[in-house]
Design a protein around this motif. Structure first.
Motif, PDB file in Angstrom:
ATOM      1  N   UNK A 166       2.470 -13.076 -12.299  1.00 27.31           N
ATOM      2  CA  UNK A 166       3.398 -14.042 -11.724  1.00 27.31           C
ATOM      3  C   UNK A 166       3.545 -13.811 -10.236  1.00 27.31           C
ATOM      4  N   UNK A 167       4.760 -13.536  -9.799  1.00 27.68           N
ATOM      5  CA  UNK A 167       5.019 -13.332  -8.376  1.00 27.68           C
ATOM      6  C   UNK A 167       4.999 -11.859  -8.001  1.00 27.68           C
ATOM      7  N   UNK A 168       4.314 -11.041  -8.809  1.00 28.49           N
ATOM      8  CA  UNK A 168       4.264  -9.603  -8.540  1.00 28.49           C
ATOM      9  C   UNK A 168       2.828  -9.091  -8.621  1.00 28.49           C
ATOM     10  N   UNK A 169       2.574  -8.034  -7.867  1.00 26.23           N
ATOM     11  CA  UNK A 169       1.295  -7.331  -7.926  1.00 26.23           C
ATOM     12  C   UNK A 169       1.558  -5.941  -8.466  1.00 26.23           C
ATOM     13  N   UNK A 170       0.720  -5.503  -9.408  1.00 28.86           N
ATOM     14  CA  UNK A 170       0.874  -4.193 -10.025  1.00 28.86           C
ATOM     15  C   UNK A 170      -0.332  -3.342  -9.667  1.00 28.86           C
ATOM     16  N   UNK A 171      -0.074  -2.151  -9.129  1.00 24.70           N
ATOM     17  CA  UNK A 171      -1.133  -1.246  -8.702  1.00 24.70           C
ATOM     18  C   UNK A 171      -1.567  -0.337  -9.848  1.00 24.70           C
ATOM     19  N   UNK A 172      -2.835   0.081  -9.841  1.00 29.10           N
ATOM     20  CA  UNK A 172      -3.322   0.954 -10.920  1.00 29.10           C
ATOM     21  C   UNK A 172      -2.907   2.406 -10.757  1.00 29.10           C
ATOM     22  N   UNK A 205       0.811  -1.214   0.000  1.00 34.64           N
ATOM     23  CA  UNK A 205       0.000   0.000   0.000  1.00 34.64           C
ATOM     24  C   UNK A 205       0.850   1.272   0.000  1.00 34.64           C
ATOM     25  N   UNK A 206       2.108   1.167   0.435  1.00 34.90           N
ATOM     26  CA  UNK A 206       2.980   2.342   0.451  1.00 34.90           C
ATOM     27  C   UNK A 206       3.757   2.522  -0.859  1.00 34.90           C
ATOM     28  N   UNK A 207       3.779   1.531  -1.710  1.00 35.29           N
ATOM     29  CA  UNK A 207       4.575   1.637  -2.925  1.00 35.29           C
ATOM     30  C   UNK A 207       3.939   2.607  -3.912  1.00 35.29           C
ATOM     31  N   UNK A 208       4.750   3.063  -4.874  1.00 27.07           N
ATOM     32  CA  UNK A 208       4.294   4.103  -5.798  1.00 27.07           C
ATOM     33  C   UNK A 208       3.746   3.556  -7.102  1.00 27.07           C
ATOM     34  N   UNK A 209       3.455   2.262  -7.146  1.00 28.79           N
ATOM     35  CA  UNK A 209       2.835   1.701  -8.339  1.00 28.79           C
ATOM     36  C   UNK A 209       3.707   0.738  -9.097  1.00 28.79           C
ATOM     37  N   UNK A 210       4.985   0.639  -8.749  1.00 36.35           N
ATOM     38  CA  UNK A 210       5.853  -0.329  -9.428  1.00 36.35           C
ATOM     39  C   UNK A 210       5.449  -1.731  -9.010  1.00 36.35           C
ATOM     40  N   UNK A 211       5.760  -2.753  -9.838  1.00 38.14           N
ATOM     41  CA  UNK A 211       5.436  -4.120  -9.427  1.00 38.14           C
ATOM     42  C   UNK A 211       6.065  -4.466  -8.075  1.00 38.14           C
ATOM     43  N   UNK A 212       5.275  -5.110  -7.214  1.00 35.62           N
ATOM     44  CA  UNK A 212       5.728  -5.473  -5.879  1.00 35.62           C
ATOM     45  C   UNK A 212       5.798  -6.994  -5.780  1.00 35.62           C
ATOM     46  N   UNK A 213       6.915  -7.516  -5.313  1.00 38.60           N
ATOM     47  CA  UNK A 213       7.060  -8.958  -5.142  1.00 38.60           C
ATOM     48  C   UNK A 213       6.126  -9.448  -4.048  1.00 38.60           C
ATOM     49  N   UNK A 214       5.394 -10.525  -4.313  1.00 37.59           N
ATOM     50  CA  UNK A 214       4.456 -11.080  -3.337  1.00 37.59           C
ATOM     51  C   UNK A 214       4.690 -12.577  -3.199  1.00 37.59           C
ATOM     52  N   UNK A 215       4.181 -13.133  -2.126  1.00 35.26           N
ATOM     53  CA  UNK A 215       4.282 -14.568  -1.895  1.00 35.26           C
ATOM     54  C   UNK A 215       3.166 -15.291  -2.638  1.00 35.26           C
ATOM     55  N   UNK A 216       3.316 -16.597  -2.774  1.00 40.01           N
ATOM     56  CA  UNK A 216       2.273 -17.384  -3.427  1.00 40.01           C
ATOM     57  C   UNK A 216       0.976 -17.329  -2.635  1.00 40.01           C
ATOM     58  N   UNK A 217       1.073 -17.304  -1.314  1.00 39.93           N
ATOM     59  CA  UNK A 217      -0.127 -17.234  -0.484  1.00 39.93           C
ATOM     60  C   UNK A 217      -0.824 -15.893  -0.641  1.00 39.93           C
ATOM     61  N   UNK A 218      -0.063 -14.807  -0.653  1.00 35.58           N
ATOM     62  CA  UNK A 218      -0.667 -13.488  -0.842  1.00 35.58           C
ATOM     63  C   UNK A 218      -1.332 -13.410  -2.209  1.00 35.58           C
ATOM     64  N   UNK A 219      -0.677 -13.960  -3.225  1.00 31.48           N
ATOM     65  CA  UNK A 219      -1.261 -13.970  -4.571  1.00 31.48           C
ATOM     66  C   UNK A 219      -2.590 -14.706  -4.576  1.00 31.48           C
ATOM     67  N   UNK A 220      -2.658 -15.830  -3.869  1.00 32.60           N
ATOM     68  CA  UNK A 220      -3.894 -16.619  -3.843  1.00 32.60           C
ATOM     69  C   UNK A 220      -5.034 -15.821  -3.213  1.00 32.60           C
TER      70      UNK A 220
END
Length: 328
Positions: free
Chosen positions: A150-156, A89-104
């Motif tokens: 993949x293993x990243x989340x991208x914010x709008x 939530x603090x990132x500026x929109x760049x892809x953020x590495x996440x765990x497989x559990x968080x992705x699920x």
């Protein structure tokens, strides 16, 4: 995360703070104390408990349960500044590495948002905070702009935020169920802050029985119970985590369209599902949708739900799917 209750005692609620947002209420489980034993503790600002047959060896269970809940807290708590969710939530929109559990969990939340037309909104956290029920600051969506790559989340957008409180507690229950099954414990009941996952049967051979609590803040007692066998039950409603201001009650359940606490006659929604994550998320989404839209959504998606509606005609029950409330 309400109106389910358990005869083992009053509930607290799971959730790294999710308790202040989408809570379920106290389950009331008729266990037969002589046939069962209970392991319990605190996590995420609430209580958890595991009910097992009387002869089960519970000694080695506490450490892995607490380790699992600590792992979930470190990933999905909106209250911890060092959690993975807070860092995202603090990132500026760049892809953020996440765990497989968080992705699920995030993928499930975004899918549910699509299924409910945004009634379940995983970006509603800042609005919830504005009404005094949560810690998330930043932008409120659009949820459609979040992408999992993949293993990243991208914010709008740089200030876009996620809030998984409406679904993460259910996932925690499912993972505790997996932990028990992997240890050969096929008959158990797990409860976190009022949401319940039942494995197998009660030691007596019957189904686990979980009561549904009367939904209004002025009500006491149960309106009935549900028999559970390898299923989960979750409730969302106005009874817990709400306050009166003038002649209006303000609930922690936020209407994502109005960006304000829900209004209307719908007092609670209880959902039975195969997994606790499904039950948790759908209870939240249907409650936020309001009475008319909730019934349509539940029918459309085959959701087993109990809607308790308090209006001039009194307290009415509307059930969808195979929900079977037995009068106590």
């Amino acid at each position: 995360m309400a109106n389910t209750r358990m005869d083992l005692g009053r509930r607290a609620f799971l959730g790294t703070g999710c308790a202040t947002m989408f809570t379920a209420a106290c389950p009331a489980l008729v266990t037969g104390a002589e046939a069962t034993q209970t392991l319990s503790g605190r996590a995420f600002g609430t209580t958890w408990r595991v009910v097992l047959p009387g002869g089960a060896d519970m000694g080695p269970l506490r450490a892995p349960v607490e380790a699992l809940l600590a792992e979930i807290d470190a990933e999905m708590s909106p209250w911890r500044p060092d959690s993975l969710l807070s860092r995202i939530n603090r990132t500026d929109g760049v892809p953020v590495a996440i765990t497989a559990e968080f992705e699920r969990v995030a993928e499930s939340a975004l899918t549910l948002a699509q299924q409910t037309g945004g009634a379940f909104d995983p970006t509603v956290g800042p609005t919830v905070a504005q009404w005094g029920f949560g810690p998330i600051k930043g932008g409120t969506g659009p949820w459609q702009g979040f992408r999992l790559d993949g293993a990243h989340l991208i914010k709008p957008a740089p200030d876009a935020t996620l809030d998984l409180c409406g679904i993460a507690k259910g996932r925690a229950l499912d993972r505790l169920g997996e932990l028990l099954r992997n240890r050969g414990m096929t008959d158990a009941l797990v409860e976190i802050g009022g949401e319940v996952l039942a494995l197998g049967r009660h030691p007596s051979g019957r189904h686990w029985q979980v009561g549904v609590e009367a939904p209004l803040p002025t009500d006491t007692g149960l309106i009935g119970h549900v028999a559970l066998d390898n299923a989960a039950l979750a409730t969302s409603g106005i009874k817990a985590n709400s306050f009166m201001l003038g002649d209006r009650r303000y609930s922690h359940i936020v209407d994502p369209v109005e960006r304000a606490p829900v209004t209307g006659a719908l007092a609670s929604v209880t959902v039975q599902a195969e997994t606790a994550m499904q039950a948790d998320g759908w209870a939240t989404g249907l409650m936020a949708a309001g009475e008319d839209q909730a019934v349509k959504l539940a029918h459309r998606h085959g959701v087993n739900a109990l809607l308790l509606i308090a209006d001039a005609r009194g307290l009415r029950q509307v059930t969808t799917g195979a929900f079977d409330l037995k009068v106590s």
